[in-house]
Design a protein around this motif. Structure first.
Motif, PDB file in Angstrom:
ATOM      1  N   ASP A   1     -14.952  40.818  20.452  1.00  0.00           N
ATOM      2  CA  ASP A   1     -14.337  41.630  19.386  1.00  0.00           C
ATOM      3  C   ASP A   1     -14.052  40.984  18.317  1.00  0.00           C
ATOM      4  O   ASP A   1     -14.094  41.746  17.317  1.00  0.00           O
ATOM      5  N   VAL A   2     -13.440  39.734  18.424  1.00  0.00           N
ATOM      6  CA  VAL A   2     -13.245  39.040  17.367  1.00  0.00           C
ATOM      7  C   VAL A   2     -14.625  38.577  16.207  1.00  0.00           C
ATOM      8  O   VAL A   2     -14.242  38.856  15.130  1.00  0.00           O
ATOM      9  N   VAL A   3     -15.857  38.204  16.845  1.00  0.00           N
ATOM     10  CA  VAL A   3     -17.013  38.009  16.337  1.00  0.00           C
ATOM     11  C   VAL A   3     -17.409  39.223  15.784  1.00  0.00           C
ATOM     12  O   VAL A   3     -17.750  39.222  14.351  1.00  0.00           O
TER      13      VAL A   3
ATOM     14  N   GLY B   1     -17.850  39.645  11.825  1.00  0.00           N
ATOM     15  CA  GLY B   1     -19.370  40.030  11.310  1.00  0.00           C
ATOM     16  C   GLY B   1     -19.564  41.208  10.581  1.00  0.00           C
ATOM     17  O   GLY B   1     -20.023  41.209   9.536  1.00  0.00           O
ATOM     18  N   ALA B   2     -18.881  42.186  10.872  1.00  0.00           N
ATOM     19  CA  ALA B   2     -18.664  43.489  10.110  1.00  0.00           C
ATOM     20  C   ALA B   2     -18.239  43.283   8.805  1.00  0.00           C
ATOM     21  O   ALA B   2     -18.658  43.883   7.751  1.00  0.00           O
ATOM     22  N   ALA B   3     -16.990  42.641   8.714  1.00  0.00           N
ATOM     23  CA  ALA B   3     -16.164  42.324   7.420  1.00  0.00           C
ATOM     24  C   ALA B   3     -17.243  41.585   6.661  1.00  0.00           C
ATOM     25  O   ALA B   3     -17.243  41.901   5.229  1.00  0.00           O
ATOM     26  N   PHE B   4     -17.803  40.269   7.171  1.00  0.00           N
ATOM     27  CA  PHE B   4     -18.760  39.680   6.394  1.00  0.00           C
ATOM     28  C   PHE B   4     -19.740  40.236   5.682  1.00  0.00           C
ATOM     29  O   PHE B   4     -20.368  40.564   4.444  1.00  0.00           O
TER      30      PHE B   4
ATOM     31  N   LEU C   1     -22.030  34.607  12.617  1.00  0.00           N
ATOM     32  CA  LEU C   1     -20.600  35.670  12.494  1.00  0.00           C
ATOM     33  C   LEU C   1     -21.629  37.263  13.154  1.00  0.00           C
ATOM     34  O   LEU C   1     -20.921  38.153  12.668  1.00  0.00           O
ATOM     35  N   ASN C   2     -22.703  37.117  13.362  1.00  0.00           N
ATOM     36  CA  ASN C   2     -23.354  38.151  13.908  1.00  0.00           C
ATOM     37  C   ASN C   2     -23.310  38.321  15.334  1.00  0.00           C
ATOM     38  O   ASN C   2     -24.136  37.616  15.837  1.00  0.00           O
TER      39      ASN C   2
ATOM     40  N   MET D   1     -27.196  45.552   4.812  1.00  0.00           N
ATOM     41  CA  MET D   1     -26.061  44.797   5.151  1.00  0.00           C
ATOM     42  C   MET D   1     -24.862  45.962   5.704  1.00  0.00           C
ATOM     43  O   MET D   1     -24.178  45.654   6.634  1.00  0.00           O
ATOM     44  N   VAL D   2     -24.679  46.846   4.576  1.00  0.00           N
ATOM     45  CA  VAL D   2     -23.493  47.820   4.705  1.00  0.00           C
ATOM     46  C   VAL D   2     -23.789  48.524   6.002  1.00  0.00           C
ATOM     47  O   VAL D   2     -22.880  48.851   6.916  1.00  0.00           O
ATOM     48  N   LEU D   3     -24.711  49.030   6.249  1.00  0.00           N
ATOM     49  CA  LEU D   3     -25.291  49.749   7.402  1.00  0.00           C
ATOM     50  C   LEU D   3     -25.133  49.252   8.557  1.00  0.00           C
ATOM     51  O   LEU D   3     -24.543  49.467   9.795  1.00  0.00           O
ATOM     52  N   LEU D   4     -25.523  47.586   8.694  1.00  0.00           N
ATOM     53  CA  LEU D   4     -25.188  46.829   9.678  1.00  0.00           C
ATOM     54  C   LEU D   4     -23.669  46.517  10.050  1.00  0.00           C
ATOM     55  O   LEU D   4     -23.165  46.688  11.254  1.00  0.00           O
ATOM     56  N   GLY D   5     -23.238  46.339   9.002  1.00  0.00           N
ATOM     57  CA  GLY D   5     -21.500  46.230   9.204  1.00  0.00           C
ATOM     58  C   GLY D   5     -20.987  47.183  10.019  1.00  0.00           C
ATOM     59  O   GLY D   5     -20.046  47.386  10.690  1.00  0.00           O
ATOM     60  N   ILE D   6     -21.203  48.621   9.362  1.00  0.00           N
ATOM     61  CA  ILE D   6     -20.679  49.904   9.877  1.00  0.00           C
ATOM     62  C   ILE D   6     -21.079  49.973  11.449  1.00  0.00           C
ATOM     63  O   ILE D   6     -20.285  50.398  12.037  1.00  0.00           O
ATOM     64  N   SER D   7     -22.344  49.598  11.728  1.00  0.00           N
ATOM     65  CA  SER D   7     -22.769  49.842  13.060  1.00  0.00           C
ATOM     66  C   SER D   7     -22.019  48.884  13.833  1.00  0.00           C
ATOM     67  O   SER D   7     -21.673  49.325  15.165  1.00  0.00           O
ATOM     68  N   LEU D   8     -21.414  47.711  13.486  1.00  0.00           N
ATOM     69  CA  LEU D   8     -20.568  46.779  14.359  1.00  0.00           C
ATOM     70  C   LEU D   8     -19.342  47.549  14.591  1.00  0.00           C
ATOM     71  O   LEU D   8     -18.696  47.280  15.574  1.00  0.00           O
ATOM     72  N   ILE D   9     -18.994  48.087  13.563  1.00  0.00           N
ATOM     73  CA  ILE D   9     -17.453  48.788  13.677  1.00  0.00           C
ATOM     74  C   ILE D   9     -17.586  50.048  14.598  1.00  0.00           C
ATOM     75  O   ILE D   9     -16.582  50.106  15.447  1.00  0.00           O
TER      76      ILE D   9
END
Length: 201
Positions: free
Chosen positions: A69-71, A75-78, A121-122, A190-198
């Motif tokens: 969860d930390v990673v 990763g999502a924030a980055f 961070l991915n 990048m934004v879509l990947l970040g959102i998908s992590l969240i």
């Protein structure tokens, strides 16, 4: 040889898909900026992660489930932050003088830091390279390191091929319009990947 080719096939199938790391390598290749450094960091990182997975040390994260969860959140924030910066470059393109490769002001240290962050961070890199590839390698028993070698060769060939292959496109994409289109594509992915992590819990 069959085991090595199996590792090569799986390794390529896991890294060829469009992702934050691949987009960064592509962008650096197009800009002809620190291509060897970026490709080497990505390849060595993959070799390290593959070794960890095949050696079975990925079990450490099973004992520490909170680490995933930390990673994931880091990763999502980055990724979202990097995507927003790319979007800003799309809306506010650099002057014509900075359109030339290697003149956008990025230092080697900045490029290295970004490359390391996009790689380590991915969370997907751990799920795919450590757990999935490590699990499949384990099914090959004593031949698992031949499987790992195949996957490693796939990573090395892919990252250097992507970085230096992108140089062929630099003639068309290092113009102001070309870089804006590339940055726009990078921003969206990048934004879509970040959102998908969240939301991908």
């Amino acid at each position: 040889m069959t085991t090595l080719l199996s590792g090569l096939g799986l390794g390529l199938s896991l890294i060829v898909a469009i992702g934050a790391q691949n987009l960064f390598v592509l962008r650096q290749g197009i800009r002809r900026e620190y291509v060897f450094t970026v490709a080497t960091i990505c390849a060595l990182s993959d070799l390290t992660l593959i070794s960890i997975g095949v050696a079975g040390l990925g079990a450490a994260t099973t004992a520490l489930p909170w680490l995933v969860d930390v990673v994931r959140w880091a990763g999502a924030a980055f990724l979202i932050g990097y995507g927003l910066l790319a979007a800003r470059r799309t809306l506010r393109p650099p002057a014509i003088a900075t359109d030339l490769p290697g003149t956008d002001g990025s230092t080697r240290l900045q490029v290295v830091a970004t490359c390391l962050a996009l790689t380590w961070l991915n969370p997907h890199v751990y799920l795919d390279t450590v757990f999935l590839l490590g699990s499949v390698a384990a099914t090959h028993g004593d031949q698992r390191w031949w499987f790992a070698l195949g996957a490693m060769l796939g990573s090395i060939g892919w990252f250097y091929g992507l970085g230096y292959g992108a140089r062929l496109l630099s003639r068309w994409l290092t113009t102001s319009l070309g870089m804006r289109l590339l940055d726009g594509f990078v921003a969206v992915v990048m934004v879509l990947l970040g959102i998908s992590l969240i939301i991908g819990r």
